[in-house]
Motif scaffolding. Structure first.
Motif, PDB file in Angstrom:
ATOM      1  N   ARG A   1       0.864  -1.224  -0.009  1.00  0.00           N
ATOM      2  CA  ARG A   1       0.047   0.117   0.096  1.00  0.00           C
ATOM      3  C   ARG A   1       0.841   1.179  -0.024  1.00  0.00           C
ATOM      4  NH1 ARG A   1      -5.415  -0.160   2.705  1.00  0.00           N
ATOM      5  NH2 ARG A   1      -4.947   1.876   3.287  1.00  0.00           N
ATOM      6  N   ILE A   2       0.412   2.119  -0.768  1.00  0.00           N
ATOM      7  CA  ILE A   2       1.305   3.483  -0.818  1.00  0.00           C
ATOM      8  C   ILE A   2       1.358   4.283   0.576  1.00  0.00           C
ATOM      9  CG2 ILE A   2      -0.870   5.048  -1.907  1.00  0.00           C
ATOM     10  CD1 ILE A   2       2.979   5.363  -2.620  1.00  0.00           C
ATOM     11  N   ASP A   3       0.050   4.212   1.238  1.00  0.00           N
ATOM     12  CA  ASP A   3       0.331   5.059   2.533  1.00  0.00           C
ATOM     13  C   ASP A   3       1.491   4.225   3.468  1.00  0.00           C
ATOM     14  OD1 ASP A   3      -1.458   2.827   2.892  1.00  0.00           O
ATOM     15  OD2 ASP A   3      -2.704   3.807   4.477  1.00  0.00           O
ATOM     16  N   SER A   4       1.462   2.987   3.366  1.00  0.00           N
ATOM     17  CA  SER A   4       2.448   2.226   4.334  1.00  0.00           C
ATOM     18  C   SER A   4       3.763   2.448   3.708  1.00  0.00           C
ATOM     19  CB  SER A   4       2.008   0.728   4.443  1.00  0.00           C
ATOM     20  OG  SER A   4       2.934   0.111   5.101  1.00  0.00           O
ATOM     21  N   TRP A   5       3.935   2.371   2.372  1.00  0.00           N
ATOM     22  CA  TRP A   5       5.333   2.461   1.591  1.00  0.00           C
ATOM     23  C   TRP A   5       6.085   3.692   2.208  1.00  0.00           C
ATOM     24  CZ3 TRP A   5       8.053   5.557  -1.929  1.00  0.00           C
ATOM     25  CH2 TRP A   5       9.331   4.708  -2.125  1.00  0.00           C
ATOM     26  N   ILE A   6       5.172   4.934   2.106  1.00  0.00           N
ATOM     27  CA  ILE A   6       5.895   6.477   2.308  1.00  0.00           C
ATOM     28  C   ILE A   6       6.033   6.543   3.704  1.00  0.00           C
ATOM     29  CG2 ILE A   6       4.833   7.308   0.149  1.00  0.00           C
ATOM     30  CD1 ILE A   6       2.807   8.950   1.763  1.00  0.00           C
ATOM     31  N   TRP A   7       5.455   5.845   4.655  1.00  0.00           N
ATOM     32  CA  TRP A   7       5.640   6.132   5.802  1.00  0.00           C
ATOM     33  C   TRP A   7       6.925   5.007   6.161  1.00  0.00           C
ATOM     34  CZ3 TRP A   7       5.462   1.427   8.983  1.00  0.00           C
ATOM     35  CH2 TRP A   7       5.793   1.562  10.324  1.00  0.00           C
ATOM     36  N   ARG A  37      -5.324  11.247   0.641  1.00  0.00           N
ATOM     37  CA  ARG A  37      -6.548  11.685   0.465  1.00  0.00           C
ATOM     38  C   ARG A  37      -6.744  13.233   0.043  1.00  0.00           C
ATOM     39  NH1 ARG A  37      -7.670   8.347   4.877  1.00  0.00           N
ATOM     40  NH2 ARG A  37      -7.497   9.988   6.362  1.00  0.00           N
ATOM     41  N   GLY A  38      -5.809  13.817   0.428  1.00  0.00           N
ATOM     42  CA  GLY A  38      -5.597  15.475  -0.056  1.00  0.00           C
ATOM     43  C   GLY A  38      -4.911  15.645  -1.301  1.00  0.00           C
ATOM     44  N   GLY A  39      -4.726  14.706  -2.098  1.00  0.00           N
ATOM     45  CA  GLY A  39      -4.063  14.877  -3.462  1.00  0.00           C
ATOM     46  C   GLY A  39      -2.594  15.321  -3.240  1.00  0.00           C
ATOM     47  N   HIS A  40      -2.032  14.864  -2.309  1.00  0.00           N
ATOM     48  CA  HIS A  40      -0.498  15.352  -2.202  1.00  0.00           C
ATOM     49  C   HIS A  40       0.253  14.196  -2.562  1.00  0.00           C
ATOM     50  CE1 HIS A  40      -1.775  19.004  -0.187  1.00  0.00           C
ATOM     51  NE2 HIS A  40      -2.397  18.302   0.581  1.00  0.00           N
ATOM     52  N   ASN A  66       3.289   7.491 -10.764  1.00  0.00           N
ATOM     53  CA  ASN A  66       3.437   7.691 -12.103  1.00  0.00           C
ATOM     54  C   ASN A  66       2.731   8.765 -12.476  1.00  0.00           C
ATOM     55  OD1 ASN A  66       5.141   5.380 -12.102  1.00  0.00           O
ATOM     56  ND2 ASN A  66       3.724   3.910 -11.901  1.00  0.00           N
ATOM     57  N   GLY A  67       2.529   9.919 -11.707  1.00  0.00           N
ATOM     58  CA  GLY A  67       1.807  11.081 -12.473  1.00  0.00           C
ATOM     59  C   GLY A  67       0.332  11.044 -12.068  1.00  0.00           C
ATOM     60  N   GLU A  68      -0.383  10.014 -11.435  1.00  0.00           N
ATOM     61  CA  GLU A  68      -1.652  10.196 -11.193  1.00  0.00           C
ATOM     62  C   GLU A  68      -1.755  10.137  -9.478  1.00  0.00           C
ATOM     63  OE1 GLU A  68      -3.579   6.628 -12.915  1.00  0.00           O
ATOM     64  OE2 GLU A  68      -2.552   6.827 -14.715  1.00  0.00           O
ATOM     65  N   ARG A  69      -2.884  11.012  -9.296  1.00  0.00           N
ATOM     66  CA  ARG A  69      -3.388  11.021  -7.805  1.00  0.00           C
ATOM     67  C   ARG A  69      -3.829   9.640  -7.473  1.00  0.00           C
ATOM     68  NH1 ARG A  69      -7.069  16.160  -7.107  1.00  0.00           N
ATOM     69  NH2 ARG A  69      -6.695  16.044  -5.087  1.00  0.00           N
ATOM     70  N   VAL A  70      -3.574   9.301  -6.079  1.00  0.00           N
ATOM     71  CA  VAL A  70      -3.669   7.700  -5.763  1.00  0.00           C
ATOM     72  C   VAL A  70      -4.487   7.919  -4.294  1.00  0.00           C
ATOM     73  CG1 VAL A  70      -1.887   6.766  -7.095  1.00  0.00           C
ATOM     74  CG2 VAL A  70      -1.701   7.533  -4.589  1.00  0.00           C
ATOM     75  N   VAL A 103       1.820  -0.061  -4.708  1.00  0.00           N
ATOM     76  CA  VAL A 103       3.050   0.462  -5.607  1.00  0.00           C
ATOM     77  C   VAL A 103       4.031  -1.006  -5.887  1.00  0.00           C
ATOM     78  CG1 VAL A 103       3.253   2.852  -4.617  1.00  0.00           C
ATOM     79  CG2 VAL A 103       4.216   0.769  -3.532  1.00  0.00           C
ATOM     80  N   ARG A 104       4.612  -0.768  -6.980  1.00  0.00           N
ATOM     81  CA  ARG A 104       5.435  -1.715  -7.345  1.00  0.00           C
ATOM     82  C   ARG A 104       7.038  -1.103  -7.673  1.00  0.00           C
ATOM     83  NH1 ARG A 104       0.760  -2.065  -9.649  1.00  0.00           N
ATOM     84  NH2 ARG A 104      -0.450  -4.022  -9.525  1.00  0.00           N
ATOM     85  N   VAL A 105       7.963  -2.139  -7.689  1.00  0.00           N
ATOM     86  CA  VAL A 105       9.069  -1.694  -8.007  1.00  0.00           C
ATOM     87  C   VAL A 105       9.322  -0.975  -9.299  1.00  0.00           C
ATOM     88  CG1 VAL A 105      11.536  -2.548  -8.464  1.00  0.00           C
ATOM     89  CG2 VAL A 105      10.243  -3.579  -6.553  1.00  0.00           C
ATOM     90  N   GLY A 106       9.794   0.181  -9.320  1.00  0.00           N
ATOM     91  CA  GLY A 106       9.958   1.028 -10.551  1.00  0.00           C
ATOM     92  C   GLY A 106       8.942   2.144 -10.659  1.00  0.00           C
ATOM     93  N   ASP A 107       8.012   2.092  -9.742  1.00  0.00           N
ATOM     94  CA  ASP A 107       7.137   3.189  -9.763  1.00  0.00           C
ATOM     95  C   ASP A 107       7.887   4.613  -9.181  1.00  0.00           C
ATOM     96  OD1 ASP A 107       4.929   1.798 -10.593  1.00  0.00           O
ATOM     97  OD2 ASP A 107       4.246   1.379  -8.576  1.00  0.00           O
ATOM     98  N   GLU A 108       7.347   5.605 -10.000  1.00  0.00           N
ATOM     99  CA  GLU A 108       7.867   6.802  -9.500  1.00  0.00           C
ATOM    100  C   GLU A 108       6.834   7.572  -8.402  1.00  0.00           C
ATOM    101  OE1 GLU A 108       9.483  10.418 -12.043  1.00  0.00           O
ATOM    102  OE2 GLU A 108       7.282  10.831 -11.451  1.00  0.00           O
ATOM    103  N   VAL A 109       7.076   7.754  -7.244  1.00  0.00           N
ATOM    104  CA  VAL A 109       6.395   8.460  -6.229  1.00  0.00           C
ATOM    105  C   VAL A 109       6.555   9.854  -6.052  1.00  0.00           C
ATOM    106  CG1 VAL A 109       5.532   8.211  -3.885  1.00  0.00           C
ATOM    107  CG2 VAL A 109       6.069   6.255  -5.369  1.00  0.00           C
ATOM    108  N   ARG A 110       5.617  10.836  -6.109  1.00  0.00           N
ATOM    109  CA  ARG A 110       5.817  12.223  -5.777  1.00  0.00           C
ATOM    110  C   ARG A 110       5.009  12.486  -4.603  1.00  0.00           C
ATOM    111  NH1 ARG A 110       7.713  15.508  -9.827  1.00  0.00           N
ATOM    112  NH2 ARG A 110       8.240  14.452 -11.710  1.00  0.00           N
ATOM    113  N   VAL A 111       5.593  13.202  -3.306  1.00  0.00           N
ATOM    114  CA  VAL A 111       5.053  13.425  -2.179  1.00  0.00           C
ATOM    115  C   VAL A 111       5.180  15.063  -1.900  1.00  0.00           C
ATOM    116  CG1 VAL A 111       4.719  12.916   0.113  1.00  0.00           C
ATOM    117  CG2 VAL A 111       5.210  11.043  -1.394  1.00  0.00           C
ATOM    118  N   ARG A 112       3.931  15.579  -1.686  1.00  0.00           N
ATOM    119  CA  ARG A 112       4.249  16.877  -1.257  1.00  0.00           C
ATOM    120  C   ARG A 112       4.118  17.335  -0.001  1.00  0.00           C
ATOM    121  NH1 ARG A 112       0.249  20.728  -3.574  1.00  0.00           N
ATOM    122  NH2 ARG A 112      -0.664  19.055  -4.252  1.00  0.00           N
TER     123      ARG A 112
END
Length: 77
Positions: free
Chosen positions: A16-22, A38-41, A45-49, A55-64
């Motif tokens: 899960r993305i929330d677990s991975w960024i933590w 949930r806030g869109g931050h 891979n360019g899409e809000r989630v 997430v998988r190996v190779g994905d690009e993650v952007r976090v504001r």
């Protein structure tokens, strides 16, 4: 290192993305990760989630966070 790899997901699995960024310490808590999603931050891979996005190996993650945008590529789950 070997114990961490043994405990983590195997090839082809996702996290899960929330677990991975933590877990890579882009946010302080998993709930803050979910709130950021949930806030869109968070974009994968360019899409809000949503927090449950996988997430998988190779994905690009952007976090504001505050005034910074961090761009990371998933190398390991």
């Amino acid at each position: 290192m070997a114990a961490a790899e043994a405990a983590g997901p195997q090839n082809g699995e996702t996290v899960r993305i929330d677990s991975w960024i933590w877990s890579v310490r882009l946010v302080k808590t998993r709930s803050m990760g979910a709130t950021a999603c949930r806030g869109g931050h968070v974009r994968v891979n360019g899409e809000r989630v949503k927090p449950s996005h996988s997430v998988r190996v190779g994905d690009e993650v952007r976090v504001r966070v505050e005034t910074r945008e961090r761009v990371v590529v998933v190398k390991r789950l």
